[in-house]
Structure formats: structure tokens, C-alpha cells
Scaffold this active site. Structure first.
Site, PDB file in Angstrom:
ATOM      1  N   GLN A  80       0.843  -1.194   0.000  1.00  0.00           N
ATOM      2  CA  GLN A  80       0.000   0.000   0.000  1.00  0.00           C
ATOM      3  C   GLN A  80       0.877   1.243   0.000  1.00  0.00           C
ATOM      4  OE1 GLN A  80      -2.771   0.264   3.279  1.00  0.00           O
ATOM      5  NE2 GLN A  80      -3.888   1.953   2.341  1.00  0.00           N
ATOM      6  N   HIS A 102      -8.316   1.714  -1.167  1.00  0.00           N
ATOM      7  CA  HIS A 102      -8.635   1.790  -2.589  1.00  0.00           C
ATOM      8  C   HIS A 102      -8.519   0.416  -3.224  1.00  0.00           C
ATOM      9  CE1 HIS A 102      -4.275   2.507  -2.278  1.00  0.00           C
ATOM     10  NE2 HIS A 102      -4.164   2.044  -3.515  1.00  0.00           N
TER      11      HIS A 102
END
Length: 114
Positions: free
Chosen positions: A94, A100
């Protein structure tokens, strides 16, 4: 989150190539494409990562998957297939600390991914 790039995109402070938007989520093309079709779907409410999903925000996550289904049909990739990727934390890859989901399609995606 004052310095969150995705929060700035949601507020319109940073431009994006929007595909879909409603009161809870935003979808836009990824600027670093890893496949011919590559877009992101994010909640408008700042959720840092998958570890923060709980009973209070899980409806937004379900809605994100409904939106992904709609967009992939609209883009004509639902039949050939696509991959949904969520990276959680540093070791998970990430790089933006706002939950997301990447959606990648229009090419054969191998396994394992990397």
C-alpha cells in the site's frame, strides 16, 4: 486527512479522469496503468486501509463492489474478466494510506502477481 492525495482528488484539488462518482465513492483511471484497463475505486470517507473496515463502514465497501460490477459491464470487460486488487499496509504494497481497489483488465493476468 490533510495530506491524503485521494482526499484531495475527492475534493477536486487534484484533477482525475473520473469514470464514476456518487455520494459515497469515486472511480477514476489510474495514472500508472498496469493493464489496458486500470482504474481505482475509493470511498469518499477516509478509511486508511482494510484493517479499518468495520460494521459502521462495511456498507460502503459492499457498494464499492457493486460499482465495480457496473463499471466493468459499462467498459465491456466483465465477460473477459478482470482483477480487483487491494493492498493493505507497507508489506502489502500500500503506497497511499486511503483504502482503494485497483481494477485491472483487458489482458491476461498471471498468478502469482508478484
Amino acid at each position: 486527512m490533510m495530506d491524503c492525495i485521494f482526499c484531495k482528488i475527492i475534493k477536486g484539488e487534484i484533477p482525475s479522469s473520473k469514470i464514476y462518482e456518487d455520494e459515497d465513492v469515486l472511480a477514476f483511471h489510474d495514472i500508472n496503468k498496469a493493464a489496458p484497463t486500470h482504474f481505482l475505486v475509493i470511498p469518499k470517507k477516509h478509511i486508511q486501509n482494510a484493517n479499518e473496515i468495520n460494521s459502521e463502514n462495511s456498507k460502503i465497501i459492499a457498494h464499492i463492489f457493486e460499482v465495480i460490477s457496473k463499471i466493468t459491464k459499462d467498459l465491456g470487460i466483465s465477460e473477459s474478466g478482470y482483477r480487483i486488487v487491494n493492498n493493505c499496509g507497507k508489506d502489502g504494497g500500500q503506497t497511499v494510506n486511503h483504502l482503494h481497489f485497483h481494477v485491472l483488465g483487458q489482458r491476461e493476468l498471471k498468478w502469482p502477481p508478484g
